[in-house]
Design a protein around this motif. Structure first.
Motif, PDB file in Angstrom:
ATOM      1  N   LEU A   1      -9.129   5.046   0.769  1.00 23.45           N
ATOM      2  CA  LEU A   1     -10.451   5.654   0.748  1.00 23.45           C
ATOM      3  C   LEU A   1     -10.457   7.090   1.255  1.00 23.45           C
ATOM      4  O   LEU A   1     -11.407   7.834   1.001  1.00 23.45           O
ATOM      5  N   GLY A   2      -9.414   7.461   1.995  1.00 24.76           N
ATOM      6  CA  GLY A   2      -9.381   8.819   2.528  1.00 24.76           C
ATOM      7  C   GLY A   2      -8.090   9.111   3.253  1.00 24.76           C
ATOM      8  O   GLY A   2      -7.388   8.197   3.702  1.00 24.76           O
ATOM      9  N   VAL A   3      -7.770  10.383   3.355  1.00 22.22           N
ATOM     10  CA  VAL A   3      -6.571  10.854   4.052  1.00 22.22           C
ATOM     11  C   VAL A   3      -7.001  11.884   5.079  1.00 22.22           C
ATOM     12  O   VAL A   3      -7.673  12.862   4.754  1.00 22.22           O
ATOM     13  N   ILE A   4      -6.638  11.656   6.335  1.00 23.03           N
ATOM     14  CA  ILE A   4      -6.977  12.567   7.429  1.00 23.03           C
ATOM     15  C   ILE A   4      -5.721  13.339   7.815  1.00 23.03           C
ATOM     16  O   ILE A   4      -4.722  12.750   8.236  1.00 23.03           O
ATOM     17  N   ASN A   5      -5.742  14.632   7.671  1.00 22.06           N
ATOM     18  CA  ASN A   5      -4.608  15.472   8.041  1.00 22.06           C
ATOM     19  C   ASN A   5      -4.749  15.892   9.502  1.00 22.06           C
ATOM     20  O   ASN A   5      -5.748  16.501   9.890  1.00 22.06           O
TER      21      ASN A   5
ATOM     22  N   PRO B   1      -9.774  -1.795  13.292  1.00 15.71           N
ATOM     23  CA  PRO B   1     -10.883  -1.729  14.254  1.00 15.71           C
ATOM     24  C   PRO B   1     -11.821  -2.925  14.135  1.00 15.71           C
ATOM     25  O   PRO B   1     -12.064  -3.426  13.035  1.00 15.71           O
ATOM     26  N   SER B   2     -12.363  -3.351  15.251  1.00 12.84           N
ATOM     27  CA  SER B   2     -13.294  -4.468  15.270  1.00 12.84           C
ATOM     28  C   SER B   2     -14.570  -4.112  14.527  1.00 12.84           C
ATOM     29  O   SER B   2     -15.111  -3.013  14.673  1.00 12.84           O
ATOM     30  N   GLY B   3     -15.054  -5.044  13.716  1.00 16.79           N
ATOM     31  CA  GLY B   3     -16.299  -4.827  12.988  1.00 16.79           C
ATOM     32  C   GLY B   3     -16.175  -3.936  11.784  1.00 16.79           C
ATOM     33  O   GLY B   3     -17.182  -3.571  11.174  1.00 16.79           O
ATOM     34  N   SER B   4     -14.962  -3.567  11.409  1.00 15.31           N
ATOM     35  CA  SER B   4     -14.757  -2.672  10.266  1.00 15.31           C
ATOM     36  C   SER B   4     -14.039  -3.418   9.154  1.00 15.31           C
ATOM     37  O   SER B   4     -13.266  -4.345   9.407  1.00 15.31           O
ATOM     38  N   ASP B   5     -14.301  -3.030   7.921  1.00 12.69           N
ATOM     39  CA  ASP B   5     -13.573  -3.598   6.784  1.00 12.69           C
ATOM     40  C   ASP B   5     -12.526  -2.604   6.280  1.00 12.69           C
ATOM     41  O   ASP B   5     -12.151  -2.616   5.117  1.00 12.69           O
ATOM     42  N   LYS B   6     -12.062  -1.756   7.197  1.00 16.89           N
ATOM     43  CA  LYS B   6     -11.069  -0.745   6.855  1.00 16.89           C
ATOM     44  C   LYS B   6      -9.781  -0.972   7.643  1.00 16.89           C
ATOM     45  O   LYS B   6      -9.791  -1.454   8.780  1.00 16.89           O
ATOM     46  N   LEU B   7      -8.669  -0.624   7.020  1.00 14.78           N
ATOM     47  CA  LEU B   7      -7.365  -0.625   7.659  1.00 14.78           C
ATOM     48  C   LEU B   7      -6.927   0.821   7.830  1.00 14.78           C
ATOM     49  O   LEU B   7      -7.043   1.627   6.902  1.00 14.78           O
ATOM     50  N   TYR B   8      -6.430   1.165   9.022  1.00 18.47           N
ATOM     51  CA  TYR B   8      -5.970   2.525   9.318  1.00 18.47           C
ATOM     52  C   TYR B   8      -4.457   2.516   9.507  1.00 18.47           C
ATOM     53  O   TYR B   8      -3.924   1.671  10.226  1.00 18.47           O
ATOM     54  N   THR B   9      -3.787   3.454   8.864  1.00 17.44           N
ATOM     55  CA  THR B   9      -2.335   3.584   9.031  1.00 17.44           C
ATOM     56  C   THR B   9      -1.986   5.032   9.340  1.00 17.44           C
ATOM     57  O   THR B   9      -2.542   5.957   8.742  1.00 17.44           O
ATOM     58  N   GLY B  10      -1.077   5.224  10.290  1.00 18.27           N
ATOM     59  CA  GLY B  10      -0.640   6.569  10.671  1.00 18.27           C
ATOM     60  C   GLY B  10       0.832   6.747  10.382  1.00 18.27           C
ATOM     61  O   GLY B  10       1.615   5.786  10.435  1.00 18.27           O
ATOM     62  N   SER B  11       1.230   7.975  10.103  1.00 16.57           N
ATOM     63  CA  SER B  11       2.600   8.242   9.671  1.00 16.57           C
ATOM     64  C   SER B  11       3.115   9.557  10.236  1.00 16.57           C
ATOM     65  O   SER B  11       2.346  10.424  10.658  1.00 16.57           O
TER      66      SER B  11
ATOM     67  N   THR C   1      -0.419  12.367   8.684  1.00 17.56           N
ATOM     68  CA  THR C   1      -1.699  11.913   8.156  1.00 17.56           C
ATOM     69  C   THR C   1      -2.043  10.514   8.659  1.00 17.56           C
ATOM     70  O   THR C   1      -1.165   9.739   9.046  1.00 17.56           O
ATOM     71  N   VAL C   2      -3.328  10.227   8.641  1.00 15.86           N
ATOM     72  CA  VAL C   2      -3.850   8.869   8.795  1.00 15.86           C
ATOM     73  C   VAL C   2      -4.548   8.519   7.494  1.00 15.86           C
ATOM     74  O   VAL C   2      -5.356   9.292   6.978  1.00 15.86           O
TER      75      VAL C   2
ATOM     76  N   LEU D   1       0.853  -1.185   0.000  1.00 14.49           N
ATOM     77  CA  LEU D   1       0.000   0.000   0.000  1.00 14.49           C
ATOM     78  C   LEU D   1       0.892   1.240   0.000  1.00 14.49           C
ATOM     79  O   LEU D   1       1.643   1.476   0.946  1.00 14.49           O
ATOM     80  N   ASP D   2       0.813   2.011  -1.050  1.00 13.41           N
ATOM     81  CA  ASP D   2       1.652   3.192  -1.207  1.00 13.41           C
ATOM     82  C   ASP D   2       0.825   4.452  -1.022  1.00 13.41           C
ATOM     83  O   ASP D   2      -0.321   4.535  -1.469  1.00 13.41           O
ATOM     84  N   GLY D   3       1.415   5.444  -0.377  1.00 15.72           N
ATOM     85  CA  GLY D   3       0.729   6.713  -0.190  1.00 15.72           C
ATOM     86  C   GLY D   3       1.391   7.597   0.850  1.00 15.72           C
ATOM     87  O   GLY D   3       1.536   8.798   0.647  1.00 15.72           O
ATOM     88  N   HIS D   4       1.802   7.000   1.980  1.00 15.99           N
ATOM     89  CA  HIS D   4       2.471   7.793   3.002  1.00 15.99           C
ATOM     90  C   HIS D   4       3.834   8.273   2.503  1.00 15.99           C
ATOM     91  O   HIS D   4       4.518   7.577   1.754  1.00 15.99           O
ATOM     92  N   GLN D   5       4.230   9.450   2.964  1.00 16.02           N
ATOM     93  CA  GLN D   5       5.481  10.055   2.515  1.00 16.02           C
ATOM     94  C   GLN D   5       6.619   9.900   3.526  1.00 16.02           C
ATOM     95  O   GLN D   5       7.770  10.136   3.200  1.00 16.02           O
ATOM     96  N   LYS D   6       6.274   9.488   4.751  1.00 13.25           N
ATOM     97  CA  LYS D   6       7.295   9.292   5.787  1.00 13.25           C
ATOM     98  C   LYS D   6       6.997   8.008   6.536  1.00 13.25           C
ATOM     99  O   LYS D   6       6.053   7.273   6.210  1.00 13.25           O
ATOM    100  N   VAL D   7       7.809   7.729   7.549  1.00 14.66           N
ATOM    101  CA  VAL D   7       7.738   6.467   8.272  1.00 14.66           C
ATOM    102  C   VAL D   7       6.328   6.177   8.783  1.00 14.66           C
ATOM    103  O   VAL D   7       5.637   7.063   9.287  1.00 14.66           O
ATOM    104  N   VAL D   8       5.901   4.925   8.616  1.00 16.84           N
ATOM    105  CA  VAL D   8       4.613   4.474   9.144  1.00 16.84           C
ATOM    106  C   VAL D   8       4.808   4.128  10.619  1.00 16.84           C
ATOM    107  O   VAL D   8       5.563   3.235  10.973  1.00 16.84           O
ATOM    108  N   SER D   9       4.117   4.858  11.496  1.00 19.55           N
ATOM    109  CA  SER D   9       4.321   4.720  12.938  1.00 19.55           C
ATOM    110  C   SER D   9       3.175   4.017  13.646  1.00 19.55           C
ATOM    111  O   SER D   9       3.219   3.837  14.865  1.00 19.55           O
ATOM    112  N   GLY D  10       2.137   3.599  12.895  1.00 18.47           N
ATOM    113  CA  GLY D  10       1.035   2.884  13.522  1.00 18.47           C
ATOM    114  C   GLY D  10       0.120   2.250  12.497  1.00 18.47           C
ATOM    115  O   GLY D  10      -0.093   2.800  11.406  1.00 18.47           O
TER     116      GLY D  10
END
Length: 433
Positions: free
Chosen positions: A183-187, A157-167, A171-172, A144-153
């Motif tokens: 699906l989205g980028v949270i600043n 989540p339970s019951g979700s079909d989404k994966l969350y990554t923080g950097s 951004t998340v 999965l490509d998109g983050h510009q710096k180190v992935v730190s998390g």
């Protein structure tokens, strides 16, 4: 995490070359799969066989361009292995004994730089690796490509079909578990120091605050109180704990009436930043830049023991059955066990050639306990427990700072380039050569 039950069989092609070679036996070399074939030329294939043209897609129809990035079944009580905190193994006094049958043979432990750039002219005869791993027990599904710096998390989540990554790129990113699309980028306006999920909640540590999202209600909360970066988060005894840059550990308790997290305690004792937290055996364990591990009672929130055997930053702590595992930049991984008095003592020390960054415990495809240990030489060592016999290695362009267990034999790694890779444990292949 509810994901599609089809399962993804796409194998990362470790070597290039033509799709077929009539001069070779149409079988994949077992020794090549294990990363140790030394026959030149080899009568067997040094690549994975492509699927037959008539192979049906995951939905029972012909495969389309839309692929399922990391699907797995989630049936049964062990489907959501939540990683270190719930890592269960049998009690054992055989730490470090290599009497097991699985021995990993080291060879060509360097990824070909030309292959990474897509222009290695040696092909099968290259003496360096044309893949991102060694060992035949796991395979790379996708990246999965998109983050510009180190992935730190990384969080699921339970019951979700989404994966969350923080950097640290502030951004998340939210990823669809079926398509692998972002699906989205949270600043957030601040570097992500850590990220965890607990039930439907996703918690993100950034400087001076902890962000909390409920993925079911889409509510968002900000937990104030931390001073400096939040490096570690963990949930235990209905409390959320945060390890902070000033050396304190803050605790909040969720109030269902007001639908908010209320401050519950501040644990003092560390003299430098708290960078790792884990809960187990009704205890909270904290690793710090002050080289120590503190043991806290979850009932009284008092420090009941301080462990000082490490000589550098304690980067990660992990609970496994009645054992505590810790790793440090001092190149040592220590296994602790409680004595009759209740105090922890070192029962085994495993030494690496490089500093250790993070630990993750999980089970392989045969439900055997394994330990993933990231080092600051851009690799992850994969060990059988409790023998610490090496069974594989994962390579990366930069340090892997985050490892997260998923359902159905999946696990995720995030590195310093911002790339997230999705891996899957596979059954031991039958010999073909």
């Amino acid at each position: 995490m509810d994901v599609d039950g089809g399962g993804n069989k796409r194998v990362f092609h470790r070597l290039g070359g033509p799709q077929s070679d009539p001069s070779k036996n149409q079988k994949v070399c077992f020794h090549w799969r294990a990363g140790k074939c030394n026959r030149h030329p080899c009568p067997f294939l040094h690549r994975e066989l492509p699927p037959p043209p008539s192979q049906q897609g995951l939905n029972g129809t012909a495969s389309s361009k839309r692929h399922h990035a990391f699907s797995a079944t989630t049936d049964g009580p062990s489907a959501r292995n939540r990683g270190p905190n719930n890592f269960n193994g049998g009690a054992s006094s055989t730490w470090g004994r290599t009497g097991g049958t699985r021995v990993f043979v080291r060879k060509m432990e360097k990824v070909c730089n030309y292959w990474v750039q897509g222009n290695c002219s040696y092909g099968d005869k290259c003496k360096f690796l044309h893949c991102w791993s060694m060992g035949d027990s796991f395979s790379l599904l996708t990246q999965l490509d998109g983050h510009q710096k180190v992935v730190s998390g990384i969080a699921l989540p339970s019951g979700s079909d989404k994966l969350y990554t923080g950097s640290k790129d502030q951004t998340v990113r939210v990823w669809d578990c079926q398509s692998g699309q972002c699906l989205g980028v949270i600043n957030l306006g601040g570097e992500v120091g850590c990220m965890i999920s607990e039930g439907p909640w996703v918690f993100v540590g950034i400087p001076d605050v902890v962000k909390a999202w409920n993925t079911q209600t889409n509510s968002e909360l900000s937990l104030s109180g931390p001073v400096g970066q939040v490096y570690a988060l963990v949930v235990g005894n209905d409390l959320l704990f945060a390890g902070t840059q000033d050396g304190s550990i803050l605790a909040w308790k969720f109030n269902a009436v007001t639908n908010c997290f209320e401050p519950a305690a501040s644990l003092k004792g560390h003299t430098l930043a708290v960078v790792s937290l884990v809960v187990g055996a009704n205890r909270l364990y904290s690793g710090s830049m002050d080289h120590s591990i503190r043991v806290w009672s979850l009932e009284t929130l008092q420090c009941i023991q301080t462990l000082t055997e490490h000589t550098s930053v304690v980067m990660s702590v992990l609970c496994w059955d009645q054992f505590l595992l810790s790793c440090s930049l001092d190149q040592q991984l220590k296994v602790w066990v409680a004595t009759q008095s209740g105090n922890l003592e070192v029962t085994y020390t495993h030494k690496e050639e490089h500093g250790l960054i993070t630990l993750c415990g999980m089970h392989d495809s045969e439900a055997k306990p394994v330990l993933l240990c990231a080092c600051n030489d851009n690799t992850v060592r994969v060990y059988d427990l409790p023998a610490f016999s090496e069974r594989g290695k994962i390579f990366s362009k930069e340090e892997i700072r985050s490892i997260q267990v998923g359902p159905g034999g999946l696990f995720f790694t995030g590195d310093g380039t911002g790339q997230v890779k999705v891996w899957k444990w596979v059954a031991d292949p039958a010999p073909t050569a």
